[in-house]
Design an enzyme around this catalytic site. Structure first.
Site, PDB file in Angstrom:
ATOM      1  N   ASP A 194      38.484  86.015   2.031  1.00 54.96           N
ATOM      2  CA  ASP A 194      37.870  85.135   3.014  1.00 54.96           C
ATOM      3  C   ASP A 194      36.484  84.766   2.484  1.00 54.96           C
ATOM      4  OD1 ASP A 194      37.333  83.934   5.638  1.00 54.96           O
ATOM      5  OD2 ASP A 194      36.062  85.684   5.969  1.00 54.96           O
ATOM      6  N   ASP A 245      33.262  83.072   4.726  1.00 55.79           N
ATOM      7  CA  ASP A 245      32.149  83.315   5.652  1.00 55.79           C
ATOM      8  C   ASP A 245      32.251  84.698   6.279  1.00 55.79           C
ATOM      9  OD1 ASP A 245      30.814  80.513   5.915  1.00 55.79           O
ATOM     10  OD2 ASP A 245      32.946  80.112   6.121  1.00 55.79           O
ATOM     11  N   ASP A 260      36.701  90.001   6.844  1.00 58.38           N
ATOM     12  CA  ASP A 260      35.705  90.698   7.670  1.00 58.38           C
ATOM     13  C   ASP A 260      36.013  90.685   9.155  1.00 58.38           C
ATOM     14  OD1 ASP A 260      33.513  88.466   9.076  1.00 58.38           O
ATOM     15  OD2 ASP A 260      35.010  87.748   7.667  1.00 58.38           O
TER      16      ASP A 260
END
Length: 218
Positions: free
Chosen positions: A8, A10, A167
């Site tokens: 991922d 951001d 995240d």
């Protein structure tokens, strides 16, 4: 067979919340709407720019579809594409990517961020050299947590075993639906306790990532 490691963006490789916050408030201001705090905007992040904008407008009692929404989204995206100046790369992330690449690990990126700002921020930080495959939020007709973007990245990297690094709740669900082991970076934008997110391993320092990848790939 060598594992692919797909990331991922951001909240995982980069902390972009400050730029997203500034962009959002700039567009809100031009439309005469009250600004949000960074924490509020960060809470809207994760499911792509249209959902981010819809959540902001809903919180300000504004339409979340139709011409006014479309105009607001277009204005947001126009600013967002070049919004890199407040963004930072998480500590030790570049060294971890270099270590993985040196081993011959196939690296890819799967983000809900639109492709144009994704490529812009990757170029800005010199991260584009690591990722021959980049899937953005507008690459397919669906976004994470639908597993299709992650599986498309896996296919473009040549197929075979996959590890996904992210995240958030969206990333954890994506990995589960793709039947891929999930490595959770704990310093990003998740809202839930670590224990509530299904993961094969978690880490707070990117220095630990190459070792975790080696262990899970064994």
């Amino acid at each position: 067979m060598t594992h692919s490691v797909i990331f991922d963006l951001d909240g995982t490789l980069i902390d972009s919340a400050a730029d997203i916050h500034a962009t959002a408030n700039s567009v809100l201001g031009t439309h005469g709407l009250a600004p949000f705090t960074r924490t509020e905007v960060q809470g809207f992040v994760g499911r792509g720019a249209p959902v981010l904008v819809a959540r902001m407008l809903e919180a300000r009692a504004q339409p979340t579809e139709g011409p006014s929404f479309d105009a607001f989204l277009a204005a947001f995206l126009a600013l967002y594409e070049g919004a890199c100046t407040l963004t930072t790369v998480y500590p030790n992330a570049v060294a971890a990517l270099e270590a993985l690449a040196a081993r011959g690990t196939r690296l890819g990126l799967c983000t809900n961020k639109p492709l144009a700002p994704t490529h812009a921020v990757l170029r800005h930080f010199g991260l584009d050299r690591f990722f021959p495959v980049v899937i953005g939020g507008d690459s397919l007709g669906v976004k994470k947590p639908d597993p299709a973007p992650l599986l498309a990245a896996q296919q473009q990297l040549g197929g075979g075993p996959l590890l996904f690094v992210g995240d958030s709740e969206v990333d954890a669900e994506t990995a589960t639906r793709a039947a891929a082991p999930f490595l959770l970076y704990t310093e990003g934008y998740r809202k839930s306790p670590i224990a509530d997110l299904p993961h094969a391993a978690s880490f707070s320092d990117f220095s630990d990532l190459p070792g975790l990848v080696a262990r899970l790939s064994a």
